[in-house]
Design a protein around this motif. Structure first.
Motif, PDB file in Angstrom:
ATOM      1  N   MET A 173      16.462  -0.894  -5.819  1.00  0.00           N
ATOM      2  CA  MET A 173      16.663  -0.532  -4.413  1.00  0.00           C
ATOM      3  C   MET A 173      15.402   0.118  -3.844  1.00  0.00           C
ATOM      4  N   THR A 174      14.761   0.966  -4.620  1.00  0.00           N
ATOM      5  CA  THR A 174      13.519   1.604  -4.172  1.00  0.00           C
ATOM      6  C   THR A 174      12.421   0.574  -3.977  1.00  0.00           C
ATOM      7  N   ILE A 175      12.303  -0.367  -4.899  1.00  0.00           N
ATOM      8  CA  ILE A 175      11.312  -1.435  -4.768  1.00  0.00           C
ATOM      9  C   ILE A 175      11.558  -2.234  -3.491  1.00  0.00           C
ATOM     10  N   ALA A 176      12.807  -2.549  -3.206  1.00  0.00           N
ATOM     11  CA  ALA A 176      13.131  -3.339  -2.011  1.00  0.00           C
ATOM     12  C   ALA A 176      12.740  -2.599  -0.735  1.00  0.00           C
ATOM     13  N   VAL A 177      13.062  -1.322  -0.662  1.00  0.00           N
ATOM     14  CA  VAL A 177      12.759  -0.543   0.550  1.00  0.00           C
ATOM     15  C   VAL A 177      11.246  -0.391   0.723  1.00  0.00           C
ATOM     16  N   VAL A 178      10.543  -0.041  -0.342  1.00  0.00           N
ATOM     17  CA  VAL A 178       9.093   0.168  -0.245  1.00  0.00           C
ATOM     18  C   VAL A 178       8.371  -1.144   0.026  1.00  0.00           C
ATOM     19  N   SER A 179       8.809  -2.237  -0.582  1.00  0.00           N
ATOM     20  CA  SER A 179       8.136  -3.510  -0.320  1.00  0.00           C
ATOM     21  C   SER A 179       8.384  -3.979   1.112  1.00  0.00           C
ATOM     22  N   GLY A 180       9.555  -3.703   1.647  1.00  0.00           N
ATOM     23  CA  GLY A 180       9.816  -4.024   3.058  1.00  0.00           C
ATOM     24  C   GLY A 180       8.904  -3.237   3.987  1.00  0.00           C
ATOM     25  N   ALA A 181       8.738  -1.953   3.696  1.00  0.00           N
ATOM     26  CA  ALA A 181       7.865  -1.114   4.522  1.00  0.00           C
ATOM     27  C   ALA A 181       6.406  -1.539   4.377  1.00  0.00           C
ATOM     28  N   ALA A 182       5.977  -1.860   3.161  1.00  0.00           N
ATOM     29  CA  ALA A 182       4.589  -2.287   2.947  1.00  0.00           C
ATOM     30  C   ALA A 182       4.314  -3.624   3.624  1.00  0.00           C
ATOM     31  N   THR A 183       5.297  -4.496   3.633  1.00  0.00           N
ATOM     32  CA  THR A 183       5.129  -5.780   4.312  1.00  0.00           C
ATOM     33  C   THR A 183       5.033  -5.589   5.828  1.00  0.00           C
ATOM     34  N   ALA A 184       5.826  -4.673   6.363  1.00  0.00           N
ATOM     35  CA  ALA A 184       5.735  -4.377   7.793  1.00  0.00           C
ATOM     36  C   ALA A 184       4.356  -3.819   8.146  1.00  0.00           C
ATOM     37  N   ILE A 185       3.825  -2.981   7.271  1.00  0.00           N
ATOM     38  CA  ILE A 185       2.486  -2.433   7.486  1.00  0.00           C
ATOM     39  C   ILE A 185       1.422  -3.529   7.393  1.00  0.00           C
ATOM     40  N   ALA A 186       1.608  -4.460   6.479  1.00  0.00           N
ATOM     41  CA  ALA A 186       0.656  -5.567   6.355  1.00  0.00           C
ATOM     42  C   ALA A 186       0.639  -6.398   7.647  1.00  0.00           C
ATOM     43  N   PHE A 187       1.815  -6.631   8.213  1.00  0.00           N
ATOM     44  CA  PHE A 187       1.901  -7.365   9.475  1.00  0.00           C
ATOM     45  C   PHE A 187       1.208  -6.600  10.599  1.00  0.00           C
ATOM     46  N   MET A 188       1.485  -5.294  10.688  1.00  0.00           N
ATOM     47  CA  MET A 188       0.880  -4.487  11.744  1.00  0.00           C
ATOM     48  C   MET A 188      -0.636  -4.383  11.551  1.00  0.00           C
ATOM     49  N   GLY A 189      -1.082  -4.344  10.304  1.00  0.00           N
ATOM     50  CA  GLY A 189      -2.517  -4.308  10.034  1.00  0.00           C
ATOM     51  C   GLY A 189      -3.203  -5.583  10.461  1.00  0.00           C
ATOM     52  N   GLU A 190      -2.557  -6.713  10.208  1.00  0.00           N
ATOM     53  CA  GLU A 190      -3.098  -8.002  10.652  1.00  0.00           C
ATOM     54  C   GLU A 190      -3.197  -8.044  12.171  1.00  0.00           C
ATOM     55  N   LEU A 191      -2.179  -7.558  12.836  1.00  0.00           N
ATOM     56  CA  LEU A 191      -2.167  -7.524  14.291  1.00  0.00           C
ATOM     57  C   LEU A 191      -3.246  -6.578  14.818  1.00  0.00           C
ATOM     58  N   ALA A 192      -3.426  -5.431  14.169  1.00  0.00           N
ATOM     59  CA  ALA A 192      -4.439  -4.463  14.602  1.00  0.00           C
ATOM     60  C   ALA A 192      -5.851  -4.997  14.376  1.00  0.00           C
ATOM     61  N   ARG A 193      -6.052  -5.731  13.289  1.00  0.00           N
ATOM     62  CA  ARG A 193      -7.399  -6.247  12.986  1.00  0.00           C
ATOM     63  C   ARG A 193      -7.772  -7.449  13.847  1.00  0.00           C
ATOM     64  N   ASN A 194      -6.817  -8.349  14.098  1.00  0.00           N
ATOM     65  CA  ASN A 194      -7.145  -9.609  14.784  1.00  0.00           C
ATOM     66  C   ASN A 194      -6.503  -9.762  16.156  1.00  0.00           C
ATOM     67  N   GLY A 195      -5.519  -8.942  16.474  1.00  0.00           N
ATOM     68  CA  GLY A 195      -4.824  -9.096  17.749  1.00  0.00           C
ATOM     69  C   GLY A 195      -3.975 -10.359  17.760  1.00  0.00           C
ATOM     70  N   ASN A 196      -3.451 -10.697  18.937  1.00  0.00           N
ATOM     71  CA  ASN A 196      -2.668 -11.918  19.114  1.00  0.00           C
ATOM     72  C   ASN A 196      -2.986 -12.452  20.501  1.00  0.00           C
ATOM     73  N   ALA A 249      -2.252   1.447  -1.937  1.00  0.00           N
ATOM     74  CA  ALA A 249      -1.615   2.405  -2.849  1.00  0.00           C
ATOM     75  C   ALA A 249      -0.125   2.131  -2.976  1.00  0.00           C
ATOM     76  N   SER A 250       0.502   1.750  -1.877  1.00  0.00           N
ATOM     77  CA  SER A 250       1.932   1.447  -1.906  1.00  0.00           C
ATOM     78  C   SER A 250       2.219   0.216  -2.761  1.00  0.00           C
ATOM     79  N   TYR A 251       1.398  -0.825  -2.621  1.00  0.00           N
ATOM     80  CA  TYR A 251       1.603  -2.021  -3.441  1.00  0.00           C
ATOM     81  C   TYR A 251       1.362  -1.735  -4.925  1.00  0.00           C
ATOM     82  N   ILE A 252       0.424  -0.854  -5.230  1.00  0.00           N
ATOM     83  CA  ILE A 252       0.205  -0.448  -6.622  1.00  0.00           C
ATOM     84  C   ILE A 252       1.433   0.300  -7.138  1.00  0.00           C
TER      85      ILE A 252
END
Length: 195
Positions: free
Chosen positions: A121-144, A169-172
């Motif tokens: 359950m912890t892995i699922a919650v943290v991976s969901g949050a890390a994936t959301a951050i990855a999406f937001m990072g992509e948007l912040a770096r390249n825009g849309n 660090a979160s993915y690690i």
């Protein structure tokens, strides 16, 4: 003959005890590494803030400036990331504390099942949050360009780099939690095959 059988049983018991000790040490080390990784991700993102001053217009020879601040609280995905990694840090801390008193509460293998379930359950919650951050990072770096969202990392580079470090660090931490979960499930399987 009776003494020989007793020596073999004692030798087998010693071998099982050494194996179990190795597994306990492995789980403790992996969980400690996961604790440090998720705590680092939480702290790095929670302290993520950068202020930048822009010249937006010029009146005569005087530039009109505006100061903007980028904080992690400005994006719900970042807030979820901090909360999820904070919960994972607390989970790892509690599991470490519980591992020192687990012999007092022998649950006949139920402990491994409960811990494995909580870890998943912890892995699922943290991976969901890390994936959301990855999406937001992509948007912040390249825009849309289709939605006319401008990139912000060209103006808030340190903010974006710090967010990327927190995500790494979160993915690690997720990787170490997965390894802990694999070892716990293996121990549960081994315990069930012995019984």
């Amino acid at each position: 003959m009776g003494g020989e059988g007793g020596e073999k049983a004692e030798e087998k018991s010693g071998c099982i005890w050494r194996w179990r000790l190795k597994m306990v040490v492995l789980i403790l080390m992996l969980r400690l590494l996961a604790l440090f990784a998720t705590a680092a991700a939480t702290l790095v993102m929670a302290l993520n803030k950068q202020t930048h001053t822009f010249a937006v217009a010029t009146i005569g020879n005087t530039p009109v400036k505006i100061t903007l601040t980028a904080k992690f609280q400005h994006t719900p995905a970042n807030v979820m990331f901090v909360i999820a990694n904070g919960v994972a840090t607390l989970h790892n801390l509690l599991m470490l504390a519980f591992s020192f008193v687990n012999d007092k509460y022998n649950l006949k293998g139920l402990r491994f099942l409960i811990v494995a379930t909580l870890d998943m359950m912890t892995i699922a919650v943290v991976s969901g949050a890390a994936t959301a951050i990855a999406f937001m990072g992509e948007l912040a770096r390249n825009g849309n360009s289709h939605a006319r969202w401008n990139k912000i990392c060209d103006n808030f580079e340190r903010y974006c780099d710090q967010g990327s470090g927190a995500m790494l660090a979160s993915y690690i931490g997720i990787l170490f939690l997965m390894l802990v979960n694999i070892v716990n499930i293996y121990e549960l399987r081994r315990l069930n095959s012995v019984n």
